[in-house]
Design a protein around this motif. Sequence first.
Motif, PDB file in Angstrom:
ATOM      1  N   ARG A   1      -7.872  56.189 -37.409  1.00 12.95           N
ATOM      2  CA  ARG A   1      -7.672  54.765 -37.217  1.00 12.95           C
ATOM      3  C   ARG A   1      -8.473  54.297 -36.004  1.00 12.95           C
ATOM      4  N   ASP A   2      -8.803  53.028 -35.980  1.00 14.86           N
ATOM      5  CA  ASP A   2      -9.555  52.463 -34.869  1.00 14.86           C
ATOM      6  C   ASP A   2      -8.595  52.152 -33.730  1.00 14.86           C
ATOM      7  N   GLY A   3      -8.481  53.067 -32.776  1.00 14.20           N
ATOM      8  CA  GLY A   3      -7.560  52.893 -31.662  1.00 14.20           C
ATOM      9  C   GLY A   3      -8.195  52.250 -30.445  1.00 14.20           C
ATOM     10  N   LEU A   4      -9.476  51.938 -30.510  1.00 12.79           N
ATOM     11  CA  LEU A   4     -10.146  51.369 -29.351  1.00 12.79           C
ATOM     12  C   LEU A   4     -10.145  49.851 -29.344  1.00 12.79           C
ATOM     13  N   THR A   5     -10.230  49.213 -30.513  1.00 14.78           N
ATOM     14  CA  THR A   5     -10.310  47.760 -30.565  1.00 14.78           C
ATOM     15  C   THR A   5      -9.115  47.125 -31.252  1.00 14.78           C
ATOM     16  N   ARG A   6      -8.223  47.935 -31.836  1.00 14.51           N
ATOM     17  CA  ARG A   6      -7.070  47.403 -32.553  1.00 14.51           C
ATOM     18  C   ARG A   6      -5.795  48.054 -32.042  1.00 14.51           C
ATOM     19  N   ASP A   7      -4.703  47.294 -32.120  1.00 14.30           N
ATOM     20  CA  ASP A   7      -3.392  47.844 -31.791  1.00 14.30           C
ATOM     21  C   ASP A   7      -2.668  48.183 -33.083  1.00 14.30           C
ATOM     22  N   TRP A   8      -1.955  49.323 -33.076  1.00 13.48           N
ATOM     23  CA  TRP A   8      -1.240  49.807 -34.257  1.00 13.48           C
ATOM     24  C   TRP A   8       0.189  50.137 -33.884  1.00 13.48           C
ATOM     25  N   LEU A   9       1.112  49.925 -34.802  1.00 12.74           N
ATOM     26  CA  LEU A   9       2.452  50.448 -34.676  1.00 12.74           C
ATOM     27  C   LEU A   9       2.415  51.785 -35.407  1.00 12.74           C
ATOM     28  N   GLN A  10       2.615  52.872 -34.660  1.00 16.61           N
ATOM     29  CA  GLN A  10       2.428  54.208 -35.215  1.00 16.61           C
ATOM     30  C   GLN A  10       3.730  55.000 -35.175  1.00 16.61           C
ATOM     31  N   MET A  11       3.823  55.987 -36.054  1.00 16.84           N
ATOM     32  CA  MET A  11       4.923  56.938 -36.029  1.00 16.84           C
ATOM     33  C   MET A  11       4.345  58.291 -35.641  1.00 16.84           C
ATOM     34  N   ARG A  12       4.994  58.933 -34.649  1.00 17.72           N
ATOM     35  CA  ARG A  12       4.508  60.222 -34.165  1.00 17.72           C
ATOM     36  C   ARG A  12       5.680  61.159 -33.919  1.00 17.72           C
ATOM     37  N   SER A  13       5.398  62.466 -33.962  1.00 17.12           N
ATOM     38  CA  SER A  13       6.427  63.479 -33.724  1.00 17.12           C
ATOM     39  C   SER A  13       6.684  63.605 -32.223  1.00 17.12           C
ATOM     40  N   SER A  14       7.656  64.444 -31.863  1.00 21.46           N
ATOM     41  CA  SER A  14       7.959  64.659 -30.441  1.00 21.46           C
ATOM     42  C   SER A  14       6.803  65.345 -29.717  1.00 21.46           C
ATOM     43  N   THR A  15       5.888  65.989 -30.458  1.00 24.19           N
ATOM     44  CA  THR A  15       4.692  66.589 -29.852  1.00 24.19           C
ATOM     45  C   THR A  15       3.472  65.673 -30.000  1.00 24.19           C
ATOM     46  N   TRP A  16       3.710  64.427 -30.375  1.00 30.00           N
ATOM     47  CA  TRP A  16       2.703  63.373 -30.498  1.00 30.00           C
ATOM     48  C   TRP A  16       1.754  63.572 -31.674  1.00 30.00           C
ATOM     49  N   GLU A  17       2.158  64.365 -32.664  1.00 30.25           N
ATOM     50  CA  GLU A  17       1.381  64.516 -33.885  1.00 30.25           C
ATOM     51  C   GLU A  17       1.619  63.287 -34.756  1.00 30.25           C
ATOM     52  N   PRO A  18       0.561  62.753 -35.389  1.00 30.45           N
ATOM     53  CA  PRO A  18       0.745  61.577 -36.247  1.00 30.45           C
ATOM     54  C   PRO A  18       1.620  61.891 -37.459  1.00 30.45           C
ATOM     55  N   LEU A  19       2.512  60.948 -37.788  1.00 29.34           N
ATOM     56  CA  LEU A  19       3.368  61.060 -38.965  1.00 29.34           C
ATOM     57  C   LEU A  19       3.121  59.861 -39.865  1.00 29.34           C
ATOM     58  N   GLU A  20       3.101  60.079 -41.177  1.00 29.65           N
ATOM     59  CA  GLU A  20       3.033  58.985 -42.151  1.00 29.65           C
ATOM     60  C   GLU A  20       1.931  57.970 -41.820  1.00 29.65           C
ATOM     61  N   GLU A  21       0.714  58.449 -41.555  1.00 32.19           N
ATOM     62  CA  GLU A  21      -0.382  57.565 -41.147  1.00 32.19           C
ATOM     63  C   GLU A  21      -0.655  56.448 -42.148  1.00 32.19           C
ATOM     64  N   ASP A  22      -0.411  56.694 -43.419  1.00 28.31           N
ATOM     65  CA  ASP A  22      -0.658  55.661 -44.425  1.00 28.31           C
ATOM     66  C   ASP A  22       0.317  54.491 -44.293  1.00 28.31           C
ATOM     67  N   ARG A  23       1.364  54.648 -43.483  1.00 26.63           N
ATOM     68  CA  ARG A  23       2.339  53.577 -43.290  1.00 26.63           C
ATOM     69  C   ARG A  23       2.243  52.935 -41.911  1.00 26.63           C
ATOM     70  N   TRP A  24       1.222  53.283 -41.132  1.00 25.18           N
ATOM     71  CA  TRP A  24       1.038  52.645 -39.835  1.00 25.18           C
ATOM     72  C   TRP A  24       0.724  51.170 -40.055  1.00 25.18           C
ATOM     73  N   LEU A  25       1.146  50.332 -39.132  1.00 25.32           N
ATOM     74  CA  LEU A  25       0.999  48.885 -39.284  1.00 25.32           C
ATOM     75  C   LEU A  25      -0.007  48.347 -38.270  1.00 25.32           C
ATOM     76  N   HIS A  26      -1.061  47.712 -38.782  1.00 24.57           N
ATOM     77  CA  HIS A  26      -2.075  47.097 -37.920  1.00 24.57           C
ATOM     78  C   HIS A  26      -1.483  45.836 -37.313  1.00 24.57           C
ATOM     79  N   LEU A  27      -1.472  45.734 -35.989  1.00 22.65           N
ATOM     80  CA  LEU A  27      -0.868  44.602 -35.298  1.00 22.65           C
ATOM     81  C   LEU A  27      -1.877  43.538 -34.883  1.00 22.65           C
ATOM     82  N   GLY A  28      -3.139  43.890 -34.798  1.00 23.46           N
ATOM     83  CA  GLY A  28      -4.146  42.914 -34.382  1.00 23.46           C
ATOM     84  C   GLY A  28      -5.149  43.534 -33.431  1.00 23.46           C
ATOM     85  N   ARG A  29      -5.985  42.672 -32.873  1.00 21.33           N
ATOM     86  CA  ARG A  29      -6.983  43.140 -31.916  1.00 21.33           C
ATOM     87  C   ARG A  29      -6.315  43.638 -30.635  1.00 21.33           C
ATOM     88  N   ARG A  30      -6.961  44.563 -29.977  1.00 20.62           N
ATOM     89  CA  ARG A  30      -6.450  45.164 -28.746  1.00 20.62           C
ATOM     90  C   ARG A  30      -6.238  44.101 -27.685  1.00 20.62           C
TER      91      ARG A  30
END
Length: 148
Positions: A1-30
């Motif tokens: 995902r583009d984490g430099l110019t966009r903000d995302w609502l993400q789900m991650r594990s306790s070790t910060w591994e991405p979870l369910e990336e296909d369900r992350w929600l794009h919130l808008g420009r950074r």
Amino acid sequence: RDGLTRDWLQMRSSTWEPLEEDRWLHLGRRHLFGTVGSAVDVHMIFRDSCESEADRPQQLARILRFDHAVRCAPPDAVILNVFDLVSAAQIPNSVLNNTVFHTLGAFHAAVEIYGEEWSFYRTSDEKVSGVFRSPTPRQHAVHIYRQS
């Protein structure tokens, strides 16, 4: 995902591994230090789960869903859509009216109900103005959609 110019609502594990990336929600420009950018209303939905609690972050990711609040609104909800008056007003509006400062700006507004958006504006014929239905909600040839 583009984490430099966009903000995302993400789900991650306790070790910060991405979870369910296909369900992350794009919130808008950074946002720039919390001053440039707009607020985003998010609707959070939980569904029941009878699974064991062995892996809580992954279980939570499976039962939780996020969506933009406007998309989850009932059809008879009245929604106020706010636009920057013109593209040149985007930066001044963002600096003068954001999550930190609430002063002034140049905006256009429209009301959306039953999937139709209505607002006062001048048409391509300079002699004709009034309240008209927009062809597509939250989109306009001159005004730049900001938030609802």
